[in-house]
Design a protein around this motif. Structure first.
Motif, short mmCIF file in Angstrom:
data_model
loop_
_atom_site.label_atom_id
_atom_site.label_comp_id
_atom_site.label_asym_id
_atom_site.label_seq_id
_atom_site.Cartn_x
_atom_site.Cartn_y
_atom_site.Cartn_z
N UNK A 71 0.82 -1.21 0.00
CA UNK A 71 0.00 0.00 0.00
C UNK A 71 0.85 1.26 0.00
N UNK A 72 1.91 1.25 0.80
CA UNK A 72 2.82 2.39 0.87
C UNK A 72 3.50 2.62 -0.48
N UNK A 114 13.94 0.89 3.53
CA UNK A 114 12.63 1.42 3.17
C UNK A 114 11.53 0.42 3.55
N UNK A 115 11.76 -0.85 3.25
CA UNK A 115 10.76 -1.87 3.56
C UNK A 115 10.48 -1.92 5.07
N UNK A 116 11.54 -1.91 5.85
CA UNK A 116 11.35 -1.95 7.31
C UNK A 116 10.70 -0.68 7.83
N UNK A 117 11.06 0.47 7.26
CA UNK A 117 10.42 1.72 7.67
C UNK A 117 8.93 1.71 7.34
N UNK A 118 8.55 1.04 6.25
CA UNK A 118 7.14 0.94 5.88
C UNK A 118 6.34 0.13 6.89
N UNK A 174 8.56 10.40 5.02
CA UNK A 174 10.00 10.23 5.17
C UNK A 174 10.55 9.34 4.06
N UNK A 175 9.86 8.24 3.77
CA UNK A 175 10.29 7.34 2.69
C UNK A 175 10.27 8.07 1.35
N UNK A 176 9.21 8.81 1.09
CA UNK A 176 9.06 9.52 -0.19
C UNK A 176 10.20 10.51 -0.41
N UNK A 177 10.52 11.28 0.62
CA UNK A 177 11.58 12.28 0.48
C UNK A 177 12.97 11.63 0.42
N UNK A 198 16.30 9.97 9.57
CA UNK A 198 14.99 9.56 10.07
C UNK A 198 14.58 8.19 9.53
N UNK A 199 14.88 7.96 8.25
CA UNK A 199 14.57 6.65 7.68
C UNK A 199 15.36 5.55 8.39
N UNK A 200 16.63 5.82 8.65
CA UNK A 200 17.47 4.86 9.34
C UNK A 200 16.92 4.57 10.74
N UNK A 201 16.46 5.61 11.45
CA UNK A 201 15.92 5.44 12.79
C UNK A 201 14.66 4.58 12.78
#
Length: 253
Positions: A14-15, A77-81, A91-94, A117-120
């Motif tokens: 979805x993301x 990115x997958x884990x952030x989602x 955050x992922x988009x940027x 932020x993505x890494x966090x």
């Protein structure tokens, strides 16, 4: 011009679909926001676009990230989602906008807030998944199916699925995620799969848990290895926070 908010399903597919649609629309960053459905307060002077999850679009985004930015970036990115953070999709988009400009080197740009932020978010999800590999406790139904229930902040089931499938390949088991109403289902000798659940289905599965024997074994093990004179509740909480204990039977006498 009104602000545009894309609302999508709270899953990686979805993301990624929402990111695909937002990117194709070419909306300026200061007028765009991407949010999860059912987790957003409506605002004035805002247009809302409901995104229908499209596997083909999601796959295109995943392939583009892996090819142009790298597998390390895709993993983050997958884990952030899977994160519970409200701002995760923005955050992922940027990050992706930055990544498609700089390529593989973007993952080392820790001074940039978009990368940091993505890494966090990714690290937080990874850490919680690691803990639930240790904190899952199974009971057993009358049919011999192992059943467990967890209450994570983030969507950890996709990250722990392989661990338990590899550990119990000859067992039928179910792990229920109470927070996100999801279930991880594994049949003997088959591949595990994830499925959303209604509240009724969730409760019906859990009520079949008749795991008194396993619960007694865990409690006996917990008591046997403990040294009462060296009990340190503070140290115990540091290694196993209270929020993880709802379904850890050794803490329920």
């Amino acid at each position: 011009m009104n602000r545009i908010v894309y609302l999508c399903e709270d899953t990686p597919d979805g993301v990624f679909t929402a990111i695909y649609d937002a990117w194709a629309a070419g909306i300026p960053d200061d007028q765009l926001s991407i949010r999860v459905q059912n987790n957003y307060m409506m605002e004035f002077f805002t247009d809302y676009v409901e995104v229908q999850t499209d596997l083909e679009k999601a796959v295109k985004v995943a392939r583009s990230v892996s090819r142009k930015i790298g597998t390390d970036a895709y993993d983050m990115i997958y884990k952030a989602a899977l994160s519970c953070e409200e701002e995760k999709i923005n955050v992922i988009y940027r990050f992706l906008k930055l990544g498609f400009s700089y390529g593989h080197s973007v993952v080392a740009m820790h001074a940039d807030d978009r990368v940091c932020r993505l890494f966090e978010y990714s690290r937080t999800v990874t850490n919680e998944a690691h803990l639930f590999r240790e904190f899952v406790r199974f009971g057993e139904s009358d049919e011999g199916i192992l059943i467990s229930r967890i209450k994570p902040k983030n969507q950890v089931l996709p990250l722990i699925a392989y661990h338990f499938s590899d550990r119990f390949p000859e067992e039928d088991f179910v792990i229920l995620d109470e927070t996100h109403r999801m279930g991880l289902f594994h049949a003997k000798g088959r591949t595990a799969y994830l499925s959303p659940l209604t509240q009724e289905a969730f409760d019906n599965i859990w009520k079949h848990n008749q795991g008194q024997m396993y619960e007694d074994l865990w409690r006996t093990f917990f008591r046997t290895i403990a040294i009462q004179e060296r009990t340190n509740k503070q140290c115990q909480r540091n290694h196993c926070a209270l929020r993880y204990r709802d379904y850890m039977v050794e803490f329920h006498r």
